[in-house]
Scaffold this motif. Sequence first.
Motif, PDB file in Angstrom:
ATOM      1  N   CYS A 115       9.605  -4.301  15.488  1.00  0.00           N
ATOM      2  CA  CYS A 115       8.338  -3.610  15.187  1.00  0.00           C
ATOM      3  C   CYS A 115       8.321  -2.219  15.808  1.00  0.00           C
ATOM      4  CB  CYS A 115       7.155  -4.436  15.696  1.00  0.00           C
ATOM      5  SG  CYS A 115       6.850  -5.949  14.747  1.00  0.00           S
ATOM      6  N   TYR A 116       8.826  -2.110  17.035  1.00  0.00           N
ATOM      7  CA  TYR A 116       8.881  -0.801  17.695  1.00  0.00           C
ATOM      8  C   TYR A 116       9.794   0.150  16.930  1.00  0.00           C
ATOM      9  CZ  TYR A 116      10.447   2.839  20.855  1.00  0.00           C
ATOM     10  OH  TYR A 116      10.794   4.056  21.375  1.00  0.00           O
ATOM     11  N   LEU A 117      10.973  -0.325  16.541  1.00  0.00           N
ATOM     12  CA  LEU A 117      11.902   0.511  15.796  1.00  0.00           C
ATOM     13  C   LEU A 117      11.323   0.903  14.443  1.00  0.00           C
ATOM     14  CD1 LEU A 117      15.266  -1.332  16.580  1.00  0.00           C
ATOM     15  CD2 LEU A 117      14.444   0.811  17.558  1.00  0.00           C
ATOM     16  N   PHE A 118      10.568   0.007  13.853  1.00  0.00           N
ATOM     17  CA  PHE A 118       9.928   0.293  12.571  1.00  0.00           C
ATOM     18  C   PHE A 118       8.877   1.397  12.719  1.00  0.00           C
ATOM     19  CE2 PHE A 118       6.465  -0.528   9.528  1.00  0.00           C
ATOM     20  CZ  PHE A 118       7.159  -0.402   8.332  1.00  0.00           C
ATOM     21  N   ILE A 119       8.063   1.286  13.756  1.00  0.00           N
ATOM     22  CA  ILE A 119       6.988   2.256  13.965  1.00  0.00           C
ATOM     23  C   ILE A 119       7.544   3.624  14.362  1.00  0.00           C
ATOM     24  CG2 ILE A 119       5.003   2.832  15.436  1.00  0.00           C
ATOM     25  CD1 ILE A 119       4.475  -0.222  15.597  1.00  0.00           C
ATOM     26  N   SER A 120       8.571   3.622  15.208  1.00  0.00           N
ATOM     27  CA  SER A 120       9.092   4.885  15.739  1.00  0.00           C
ATOM     28  C   SER A 120      10.168   5.517  14.858  1.00  0.00           C
ATOM     29  CB  SER A 120       9.664   4.672  17.144  1.00  0.00           C
ATOM     30  OG  SER A 120      10.743   3.758  17.115  1.00  0.00           O
ATOM     31  N   GLY A 121      10.715   4.756  13.928  1.00  0.00           N
ATOM     32  CA  GLY A 121      11.824   5.256  13.111  1.00  0.00           C
ATOM     33  C   GLY A 121      11.368   5.762  11.757  1.00  0.00           C
ATOM     34  N   LYS A 122      10.822   6.951  11.708  1.00  0.00           N
ATOM     35  CA  LYS A 122      10.258   7.482  10.465  1.00  0.00           C
ATOM     36  C   LYS A 122      11.324   7.664   9.380  1.00  0.00           C
ATOM     37  CE  LYS A 122       7.283  11.123   8.602  1.00  0.00           C
ATOM     38  NZ  LYS A 122       8.073  11.250   7.353  1.00  0.00           N
ATOM     39  N   VAL A 123      12.499   8.173   9.756  1.00  0.00           N
ATOM     40  CA  VAL A 123      13.552   8.406   8.755  1.00  0.00           C
ATOM     41  C   VAL A 123      13.952   7.092   8.089  1.00  0.00           C
ATOM     42  CG1 VAL A 123      15.945   9.140   8.423  1.00  0.00           C
ATOM     43  CG2 VAL A 123      14.431  10.487   9.880  1.00  0.00           C
ATOM     44  N   ALA A 124      14.205   6.073   8.903  1.00  0.00           N
ATOM     45  CA  ALA A 124      14.606   4.770   8.362  1.00  0.00           C
ATOM     46  C   ALA A 124      13.470   4.133   7.574  1.00  0.00           C
ATOM     47  CB  ALA A 124      15.043   3.851   9.494  1.00  0.00           C
ATOM     48  N   ARG A 125      12.248   4.292   8.055  1.00  0.00           N
ATOM     49  CA  ARG A 125      11.092   3.708   7.366  1.00  0.00           C
ATOM     50  C   ARG A 125      10.883   4.365   6.000  1.00  0.00           C
ATOM     51  NH1 ARG A 125       7.698   4.741  11.087  1.00  0.00           N
ATOM     52  NH2 ARG A 125       6.554   6.442  10.080  1.00  0.00           N
ATOM     53  N   ASP A 126      11.004   5.680   5.958  1.00  0.00           N
ATOM     54  CA  ASP A 126      10.869   6.395   4.682  1.00  0.00           C
ATOM     55  C   ASP A 126      11.992   6.019   3.721  1.00  0.00           C
ATOM     56  OD1 ASP A 126       8.618   7.623   5.659  1.00  0.00           O
ATOM     57  OD2 ASP A 126       9.579   9.564   6.040  1.00  0.00           O
ATOM     58  N   ALA A 127      13.204   5.847   4.272  1.00  0.00           N
ATOM     59  CA  ALA A 127      14.338   5.471   3.436  1.00  0.00           C
ATOM     60  C   ALA A 127      14.150   4.083   2.847  1.00  0.00           C
ATOM     61  CB  ALA A 127      15.626   5.525   4.250  1.00  0.00           C
ATOM     62  N   SER A 128      13.602   3.179   3.636  1.00  0.00           N
ATOM     63  CA  SER A 128      13.325   1.830   3.154  1.00  0.00           C
ATOM     64  C   SER A 128      12.330   1.871   1.993  1.00  0.00           C
ATOM     65  CB  SER A 128      12.778   0.966   4.291  1.00  0.00           C
ATOM     66  OG  SER A 128      12.318  -0.278   3.809  1.00  0.00           O
ATOM     67  N   LYS A 129      11.268   2.633   2.170  1.00  0.00           N
ATOM     68  CA  LYS A 129      10.261   2.736   1.115  1.00  0.00           C
ATOM     69  C   LYS A 129      10.845   3.350  -0.152  1.00  0.00           C
ATOM     70  CE  LYS A 129       5.618   4.487   0.168  1.00  0.00           C
ATOM     71  NZ  LYS A 129       4.430   5.194   0.739  1.00  0.00           N
ATOM     72  N   GLN A 130      11.641   4.395   0.020  1.00  0.00           N
ATOM     73  CA  GLN A 130      12.264   5.056  -1.130  1.00  0.00           C
ATOM     74  C   GLN A 130      13.184   4.090  -1.879  1.00  0.00           C
ATOM     75  OE1 GLN A 130      15.688   7.429  -0.314  1.00  0.00           O
ATOM     76  NE2 GLN A 130      15.127   9.034  -1.765  1.00  0.00           N
ATOM     77  N   PHE A 131      14.005   3.349  -1.133  1.00  0.00           N
ATOM     78  CA  PHE A 131      14.936   2.429  -1.769  1.00  0.00           C
ATOM     79  C   PHE A 131      14.204   1.322  -2.508  1.00  0.00           C
ATOM     80  CE2 PHE A 131      17.266  -1.563  -1.656  1.00  0.00           C
ATOM     81  CZ  PHE A 131      18.389  -1.215  -2.395  1.00  0.00           C
ATOM     82  N   LEU A 132      13.230   0.698  -1.856  1.00  0.00           N
ATOM     83  CA  LEU A 132      12.501  -0.398  -2.482  1.00  0.00           C
ATOM     84  C   LEU A 132      11.756   0.067  -3.729  1.00  0.00           C
ATOM     85  CD1 LEU A 132      11.129  -2.153   0.735  1.00  0.00           C
ATOM     86  CD2 LEU A 132      13.021  -2.913  -0.729  1.00  0.00           C
ATOM     87  N   GLN A 133      11.232   1.294  -3.690  1.00  0.00           N
ATOM     88  CA  GLN A 133      10.552   1.841  -4.863  1.00  0.00           C
ATOM     89  C   GLN A 133      11.552   2.074  -5.998  1.00  0.00           C
ATOM     90  OE1 GLN A 133       6.970   2.559  -5.280  1.00  0.00           O
ATOM     91  NE2 GLN A 133       7.970   2.247  -7.267  1.00  0.00           N
ATOM     92  N   GLN A 134      12.742   2.550  -5.662  1.00  0.00           N
ATOM     93  CA  GLN A 134      13.764   2.781  -6.677  1.00  0.00           C
ATOM     94  C   GLN A 134      14.208   1.464  -7.319  1.00  0.00           C
ATOM     95  OE1 GLN A 134      14.585   5.933  -7.547  1.00  0.00           O
ATOM     96  NE2 GLN A 134      15.743   5.065  -9.274  1.00  0.00           N
ATOM     97  N   VAL A 135      14.309   0.414  -6.511  1.00  0.00           N
ATOM     98  CA  VAL A 135      14.642  -0.912  -7.048  1.00  0.00           C
ATOM     99  C   VAL A 135      13.561  -1.380  -8.010  1.00  0.00           C
ATOM    100  CG1 VAL A 135      14.883  -3.353  -6.456  1.00  0.00           C
ATOM    101  CG2 VAL A 135      16.091  -1.630  -5.117  1.00  0.00           C
TER     102      VAL A 135
END
Length: 319
Positions: free
Chosen positions: A42-62
């Motif tokens: 949860c901490y890495l998710f909240i603090s990791g904006k680059v990874a979080r944005d990449a996750s959202k971008q990938f899931l949206q593309q799928v």
Amino acid sequence: MGVKHWSKMQERGNYLGIQILLFSYKLVGRKGLWVILFPVVCYLFISGKVARDASKQFLQQVDNYNNTDDTVTVKRQLQHFCSFADSALDKIDAWLGRISQNDIQYTNQSLFNALYQQRQGAIFIGSHLGNLEVCRALSQHRNGPAINVLVFTHHAVEFNTMLKKINPDVAVNLIQVTDMGPDLAILLKEKVEQGEIVVIVGDRTSTTTASRSVAVPFLGRDAAFSQGPFILAALLDCPVYFLFCLKDKQRNKYQVIFEHYSNSLKMPRAARQNRLTQVITDYAQRLSYYAALYPDQWFNFYDFWQHDQLVERDHSKEK
């Protein structure tokens, strides 16, 4: 300042962190460790904006690729992060022998058996989709050909060093790569001629040179893929397979998929570029297929569709 290349992004973890992870795992087991691990995720998710944005971008593309109207919620993104953390525990289970052959469902296993019986060397091209570590660990329990894995980060080496400590019998054949040079090709050619297997991922672009990539469709949108693994496969002049290991979380089973692509990628110089582009396109198509089926097992947490010519690289590694 431009977008950073994947190789320049700081790996969120270190040798001490890996030691703590493995010690805790042995002390409290997998379920107990998740109680400790979830707040960290949860901490890495909240603090990791680059990874979080990449996750959202990938899931949206799928979702776009699958023609679905699903919303990429925070919950879906957090599940994506948890899936990545869970894959680390799968690696430990595999190396400790807690994943048996009964937990594996093979697709085209006869292809691998034929390689073994013929003592035929080959190159397996995998990806950061799913968990190739499970395949490599299971191979240690079979009297099969040696498997050599090319790795591109210090993190991978550190993780495997710790696994070696908790299971000294593990035969870890890691070859750390900073450049796809002729010395590497000669070394691997010798291994293939001895009937050994070479495993390399095909979904990470060159750490030093943007011109070594080609843009091909991935999940319906052009993305840069490195030419290096496929040029290497051509130089080795041996059978080429695509390899995937994906987890069926409902049944807690692993699906290991071998797909034979070609007996050789050796190609005439005049047709090399067109042939390379076709091979990479075919690889990206198969990767798209499985990524669309198992999106939460996609572990490239950066903008995969970034313009490869514009990202910042570590040019100090160039030779």
